[in-house]
Design a protein around this motif. Structure first.
Motif, short mmCIF file in Angstrom:
data_model
loop_
_atom_site.label_atom_id
_atom_site.label_comp_id
_atom_site.label_asym_id
_atom_site.label_seq_id
_atom_site.Cartn_x
_atom_site.Cartn_y
_atom_site.Cartn_z
N UNK A 68 0.80 -1.29 -0.06
CA UNK A 68 0.09 -0.06 0.09
C UNK A 68 0.72 1.17 -0.04
N UNK A 69 1.84 1.34 0.81
CA UNK A 69 2.92 2.40 0.77
C UNK A 69 3.60 2.60 -0.34
N UNK A 70 3.96 1.54 -0.99
CA UNK A 70 4.71 1.53 -2.50
C UNK A 70 3.59 2.23 -3.60
N UNK A 71 2.07 1.74 -3.42
CA UNK A 71 1.42 2.25 -4.28
C UNK A 71 1.30 3.75 -4.19
N UNK A 72 1.15 4.18 -2.98
CA UNK A 72 1.03 5.67 -2.59
C UNK A 72 2.36 6.49 -3.36
N UNK A 73 3.42 5.93 -2.97
CA UNK A 73 4.59 6.52 -3.65
C UNK A 73 4.91 6.62 -5.27
N UNK A 74 4.33 5.35 -5.61
CA UNK A 74 4.27 5.45 -7.03
C UNK A 74 3.24 6.50 -7.76
#
Length: 301
Positions: A68-74
């Protein structure tokens, strides 16, 4: 010309896909981000949607708070129109032995509630106004409605997050309880956003029974067969809908101007109705919020 972005979790199939299709077809100003576990399936969904220039696929596994955190960063690095809407659609029903997420959280609670909680609360500062957040719940959260499902059992959020007993096969109750969590989260989020005064509205949505949807993927072979071929015959009954019909109604809540300013409201299809008595319990909602914050913070530490 696209001017606004909407995120739809679980948009590669079922309700999320039909919601994306309706938005893309009805309003050319929207760009759809398909937040999906499998980017390849997401790419296939974009091919079927037929609007590749207005779609972006980004991986987001709600069973992993790191994902989920990686999605927000992307998302924040992508060159996209301003974010104006989030649809918390993805969900599962585990009917066999209790499973756990990558973070050791009970799977149904982790995916249906906690992953969406982390996604939305992390993105609030990136959400432009006027903005909308739509949380897909279910009529099964309300024990006063006859749904054929067991009543939710909310003891405490900490209890719900604990991995279940390996012999616990009460997945249907875990599902209805997670749908109650969706309602509690939506109402508490609306209160924290000053009930629309900050320019962001929050609504909850019951799509009704949708025979043929992917919710039955954990059922027995016989159960999946009945879900696919026998349950569609029930569409003559109230609140039994095709996936396309519910997808169009979800899309309307997300982008239709007729819902401007509507917040803190629960919709059964296109009709605003009261939700369950327990869903309005602020003490329960605060317990859920505080525990969810702690679980997310611990996973990110």
């Amino acid at each position: 010309m696209t001017r606004r972005t909407v995120i739809i979790t679980g948009a590669n199939t079922g309700l999320g896909f039909e919601c994306a299709r309706t938005i893309l077809n009805c309003d050319s100003s929207w760009h759809v981000v398909l937040a999906v576990r499998d980017p390849l399936r997401g790419a296939h969904a974009v091919d079927r949607l037929g609007a590749a220039d207005r779609c972006t696929v980004l991986p987001c596994d709600l069973a992993s708070l790191r994902s989920v955190g990686g999605f927000v960063d992307a998302l924040t690095r992508a060159d996209l129109p301003p974010l104006h809407a989030i649809v918390c659609n993805a969900g599962l029903q585990v009917v066999d032995t209790s499973q756990v997420t990558a973070d050791g959280i009970e799977m149904t609670f982790g995916v249906n509630h906690l992953g969406h909680f982390a996604l939305v609360t992390t993105l609030l500062d990136h959400l432009a106004t006027p903005g909308r957040i739509v949380v897909v719940s279910s009529g099964t959260h309300d024990p006063d409605k006859f749904t054929g499902m067991p009543a939710p059992q909310f003891t405490s959020a900490a209890d719900l997050a604990l991995p279940g007993n390996p012999d616990d096969k009460d997945g249907r109750r875990r599902y209805t309880t997670s749908k109650l969590c969706n309602m509690l989260f939506a109402y508490e989020l609306d209160r924290r956003l000053d009930q629309g005064a900050r320019g962001v509205t929050v609504t909850a949505f019951d799509p009704g029974l949708m025979p043929g949807s992917g919710l039955a993927r954990e059922y027995t072979p016989l159960g999946r067969l009945a879900w696919r071929y026998l349950f569609p015959l029930l569409r003559v009954l109230p609140n039994v809908n095709s996936i396309a019909t519910s997808g169009a109604r979800l899309a309307a809540l997300t982008v239709d101007p007729s819902f401007d300013g509507v917040t803190g409201t629960y919709f059964e299809g296109s009709r605003a109705i009261p939700s369950s008595k327990e869903s309005y319990d602020t003490a329960t909602a605060l317990d859920l919020w505080a525990t969810s914050e702690q679980l997310v913070a611990t996973a990110r530490a």
